[in-house]
Motif scaffolding. Sequence first.
Motif, PDB file in Angstrom:
ATOM      1  N   ASP A   1     -39.435 -74.349  84.730  1.00  0.00           N
ATOM      2  CA  ASP A   1     -40.850 -74.300  85.091  1.00  0.00           C
ATOM      3  C   ASP A   1     -41.633 -73.436  84.114  1.00  0.00           C
ATOM      4  N   ILE A   2     -42.882 -73.183  84.422  1.00  0.00           N
ATOM      5  CA  ILE A   2     -43.761 -72.447  83.520  1.00  0.00           C
ATOM      6  C   ILE A   2     -43.270 -71.027  83.257  1.00  0.00           C
ATOM      7  N   ASP A   3     -42.468 -70.506  84.170  1.00  0.00           N
ATOM      8  CA  ASP A   3     -41.902 -69.166  83.995  1.00  0.00           C
ATOM      9  C   ASP A   3     -40.502 -69.206  83.393  1.00  0.00           C
ATOM     10  N   GLY A   4     -40.074 -70.408  82.979  1.00  0.00           N
ATOM     11  CA  GLY A   4     -38.746 -70.556  82.386  1.00  0.00           C
ATOM     12  C   GLY A   4     -37.614 -70.626  83.378  1.00  0.00           C
ATOM     13  N   ASN A   5     -37.930 -70.674  84.672  1.00  0.00           N
ATOM     14  CA  ASN A   5     -36.890 -70.654  85.690  1.00  0.00           C
ATOM     15  C   ASN A   5     -36.392 -72.072  86.004  1.00  0.00           C
ATOM     16  N   TYR A   6     -35.139 -72.162  86.402  1.00  0.00           N
ATOM     17  CA  TYR A   6     -34.556 -73.436  86.815  1.00  0.00           C
ATOM     18  C   TYR A   6     -33.540 -73.174  87.923  1.00  0.00           C
ATOM     19  N   LYS A   7     -33.193 -74.228  88.665  1.00  0.00           N
ATOM     20  CA  LYS A   7     -32.160 -74.103  89.689  1.00  0.00           C
ATOM     21  C   LYS A   7     -31.499 -75.461  89.896  1.00  0.00           C
ATOM     22  N   LEU A   8     -30.189 -75.498  89.739  1.00  0.00           N
ATOM     23  CA  LEU A   8     -29.386 -76.689  90.011  1.00  0.00           C
ATOM     24  C   LEU A   8     -28.684 -76.477  91.345  1.00  0.00           C
ATOM     25  N   GLU A   9     -28.848 -77.442  92.253  1.00  0.00           N
ATOM     26  CA  GLU A   9     -28.332 -77.267  93.607  1.00  0.00           C
ATOM     27  C   GLU A   9     -27.327 -78.344  93.985  1.00  0.00           C
ATOM     28  N   SER A  10     -26.599 -78.074  95.080  1.00  0.00           N
ATOM     29  CA  SER A  10     -25.656 -79.032  95.688  1.00  0.00           C
ATOM     30  C   SER A  10     -24.663 -79.564  94.662  1.00  0.00           C
ATOM     31  N   ILE A  11     -24.040 -78.660  93.926  1.00  0.00           N
ATOM     32  CA  ILE A  11     -23.069 -79.042  92.901  1.00  0.00           C
ATOM     33  C   ILE A  11     -21.669 -79.032  93.517  1.00  0.00           C
TER      34      ILE A  11
ATOM     35  N   GLY B   1     -20.880 -70.916  96.434  1.00  0.00           N
ATOM     36  CA  GLY B   1     -21.723 -69.751  96.200  1.00  0.00           C
ATOM     37  C   GLY B   1     -22.811 -70.025  95.173  1.00  0.00           C
ATOM     38  N   ALA B   2     -23.264 -68.973  94.515  1.00  0.00           N
ATOM     39  CA  ALA B   2     -24.357 -69.068  93.554  1.00  0.00           C
ATOM     40  C   ALA B   2     -23.951 -68.403  92.250  1.00  0.00           C
ATOM     41  N   ARG B   3     -24.398 -69.009  91.150  1.00  0.00           N
ATOM     42  CA  ARG B   3     -24.107 -68.464  89.835  1.00  0.00           C
ATOM     43  C   ARG B   3     -25.409 -68.319  89.060  1.00  0.00           C
ATOM     44  N   ILE B   4     -25.435 -67.335  88.168  1.00  0.00           N
ATOM     45  CA  ILE B   4     -26.592 -67.103  87.319  1.00  0.00           C
ATOM     46  C   ILE B   4     -26.203 -67.432  85.874  1.00  0.00           C
ATOM     47  N   GLN B   5     -27.033 -68.231  85.205  1.00  0.00           N
ATOM     48  CA  GLN B   5     -26.794 -68.545  83.800  1.00  0.00           C
ATOM     49  C   GLN B   5     -28.133 -68.574  83.068  1.00  0.00           C
ATOM     50  N   ASN B   6     -28.447 -67.492  82.387  1.00  0.00           N
ATOM     51  CA  ASN B   6     -29.650 -67.436  81.570  1.00  0.00           C
ATOM     52  C   ASN B   6     -29.324 -67.904  80.155  1.00  0.00           C
ATOM     53  N   HIS B   7     -30.375 -68.284  79.418  1.00  0.00           N
ATOM     54  CA  HIS B   7     -30.126 -68.705  78.036  1.00  0.00           C
ATOM     55  C   HIS B   7     -31.372 -68.519  77.185  1.00  0.00           C
ATOM     56  N   GLN B   8     -31.146 -68.028  75.962  1.00  0.00           N
ATOM     57  CA  GLN B   8     -32.226 -67.908  74.983  1.00  0.00           C
ATOM     58  C   GLN B   8     -32.036 -68.988  73.919  1.00  0.00           C
ATOM     59  N   MET B   9     -33.019 -69.893  73.809  1.00  0.00           N
ATOM     60  CA  MET B   9     -32.945 -70.993  72.865  1.00  0.00           C
ATOM     61  C   MET B   9     -33.159 -70.486  71.441  1.00  0.00           C
ATOM     62  N   GLU B  10     -32.494 -71.132  70.492  1.00  0.00           N
ATOM     63  CA  GLU B  10     -32.652 -70.793  69.082  1.00  0.00           C
ATOM     64  C   GLU B  10     -33.259 -71.975  68.341  1.00  0.00           C
ATOM     65  N   LEU B  11     -34.193 -71.678  67.443  1.00  0.00           N
ATOM     66  CA  LEU B  11     -34.851 -72.736  66.678  1.00  0.00           C
ATOM     67  C   LEU B  11     -33.832 -73.519  65.865  1.00  0.00           C
ATOM     68  N   ASP B  12     -34.019 -74.842  65.812  1.00  0.00           N
ATOM     69  CA  ASP B  12     -33.138 -75.721  65.057  1.00  0.00           C
ATOM     70  C   ASP B  12     -33.724 -75.887  63.655  1.00  0.00           C
TER      71      ASP B  12
ATOM     72  N   ASN C   1     -17.165 -76.923  98.867  1.00  0.00           N
ATOM     73  CA  ASN C   1     -17.759 -75.650  98.516  1.00  0.00           C
ATOM     74  C   ASN C   1     -18.850 -75.863  97.468  1.00  0.00           C
ATOM     75  N   PHE C   2     -19.932 -76.522  97.888  1.00  0.00           N
ATOM     76  CA  PHE C   2     -21.028 -76.752  96.963  1.00  0.00           C
ATOM     77  C   PHE C   2     -21.568 -75.418  96.461  1.00  0.00           C
ATOM     78  N   PHE C   3     -22.039 -75.409  95.228  1.00  0.00           N
ATOM     79  CA  PHE C   3     -22.588 -74.183  94.680  1.00  0.00           C
ATOM     80  C   PHE C   3     -23.879 -74.474  93.923  1.00  0.00           C
ATOM     81  N   THR C   4     -24.571 -73.435  93.553  1.00  0.00           N
ATOM     82  CA  THR C   4     -25.827 -73.555  92.816  1.00  0.00           C
ATOM     83  C   THR C   4     -25.734 -72.758  91.520  1.00  0.00           C
ATOM     84  N   ILE C   5     -26.533 -73.192  90.550  1.00  0.00           N
ATOM     85  CA  ILE C   5     -26.673 -72.462  89.291  1.00  0.00           C
ATOM     86  C   ILE C   5     -28.160 -72.264  89.059  1.00  0.00           C
ATOM     87  N   SER C   6     -28.563 -71.058  88.765  1.00  0.00           N
ATOM     88  CA  SER C   6     -29.964 -70.781  88.485  1.00  0.00           C
ATOM     89  C   SER C   6     -30.062 -69.784  87.346  1.00  0.00           C
ATOM     90  N   GLY C   7     -31.272 -69.664  86.808  1.00  0.00           N
ATOM     91  CA  GLY C   7     -31.465 -68.718  85.718  1.00  0.00           C
ATOM     92  C   GLY C   7     -32.810 -68.921  85.061  1.00  0.00           C
TER      93      GLY C   7
END
Length: 468
Positions: A142-152, A179-190, A109-115
């Motif tokens: 990418d330039i719009d901040g989007n990503y996608k991890l596949e075939s997990i 299935g597919a999962r959504i995981q967004n994240h806002q980075m914080e300055l270190d 049951n491979f799944f994907t994560i994007s956000g």
Amino acid sequence: MRANLFILFLIYAVSSFGQFRKSDRISISVKDAPLEAIFDSLSAQTDYFFSYNTDLLPKGSLYTISAENEPIDQFLSRLFIGTGLKYSFFKDQIILHYEAPQLVVKKKNFFTISGTVYDENGQPLNSANVFLDGTTIGVSSDIDGNYKLESIPPGFYNIVFSHVGYENAVYQLSEINGGARIQNHQMELDLGQLEEVEVISNRIRRTEDSWLAYYLAFKKELIGLTENADKCVIENPEALDFTYNRGANALRAYASEPLQIRNDALGYRITYFLESFRKENDGDLRFRGKIRFRNLAAMNGAEKREWKRNRKESYYGSFNHFKKSLLDGNLRKDGYRIYRLRDLEKFEMKKENELTEADILVFKGNHYELDFNNHLIVEYRRERESRSFLRNSSVVDVIYSEYITPNGILAKDPGNQISIIRLLRGSLRLDLSGEIMDKFGVTTFGYWSWERTADLVPINYDPKYDNL
């Protein structure tokens, strides 16, 4: 012993003839012997002789097996496990043939994560590293901040978000249904790391010579001292800073950016996100970080084959291999023996202390639990220790105290690889794929702790499907 070229004509004809006589029992004990030698021994004890084509036999394989007054058909069934060899018989002949195992493709049951990754102002952030810790699965936003991890593959993971100048963030997730999962994240300055290093460093007199000494000590502990470590290079050592507390005799290491490690022994580029490193005088060593693996590009076919061979050698006998064998119920088949150890200072591997999978592993429906008291000894019998381990490992004095001479010399040749597991928080939870769900719930000693980053393969590594 005879090789019979007309074997294919005989197989069908003999399949319906006769049975082994119940009186045909054998007693045998062999260690690291080829099949041909075992056949000779069986023929010497019985009226049977073996008929086969030598090309059918596994090349270069050695077998360790014993039997005491065991029916010969039962013994042969055990002997041929995993070889693909089958037998038929006709009068006094045992005729061997090969049946290729049917490849069963399990539907995973491979799944994907994007956000989307955002900066501190809520704007899309490009070039953020997003990856599953300890695996080859990772991308950059990418330039719009989007990503996608596949075939997990299904399992338990830590998804890591990292970017220079921002704090690393980690989310735990577990998925078994696909299935597919959504995981967004806002980075914080270190904002804190450089200040912390500066404050600590003010207490210590720093020179270029001291930095080099600290770096060499750090590299030895992080990379290791195995043969593979000789082919590992930290490509950006300038990212490292060190502090040394003379009173506590404690060395700490910090990294201003992820360490880039090139492993030319296994063919990986490792991005190591160092979180902490501390080594104290009493031998206490603790370091942790998040790791992303990428395959290097091989220069030619020979180098690719060497990497595949070295990866297999690193994987077999490792902690990850042990966990897989444990969950599959194949510890003994895969070369492992496990023993109860009540007192680390009284190390011994006695037959009466040997355990099985059922003694330490409990299935809980959606996960497993590893549970035992005190310590667990894990012996791997299919690969010898390195001499470098015997010379340099601090745990050797505990495991092999009986081999140490009065003048402190270890008088022992390399033997089976021995590791020790200690649970730190009662039982240890494992997901259905064998991945540890609490990284701080277990510690290991012995051979597993001797093999460091230079001998790591990704947790999603599979020797059967290692596509470079």
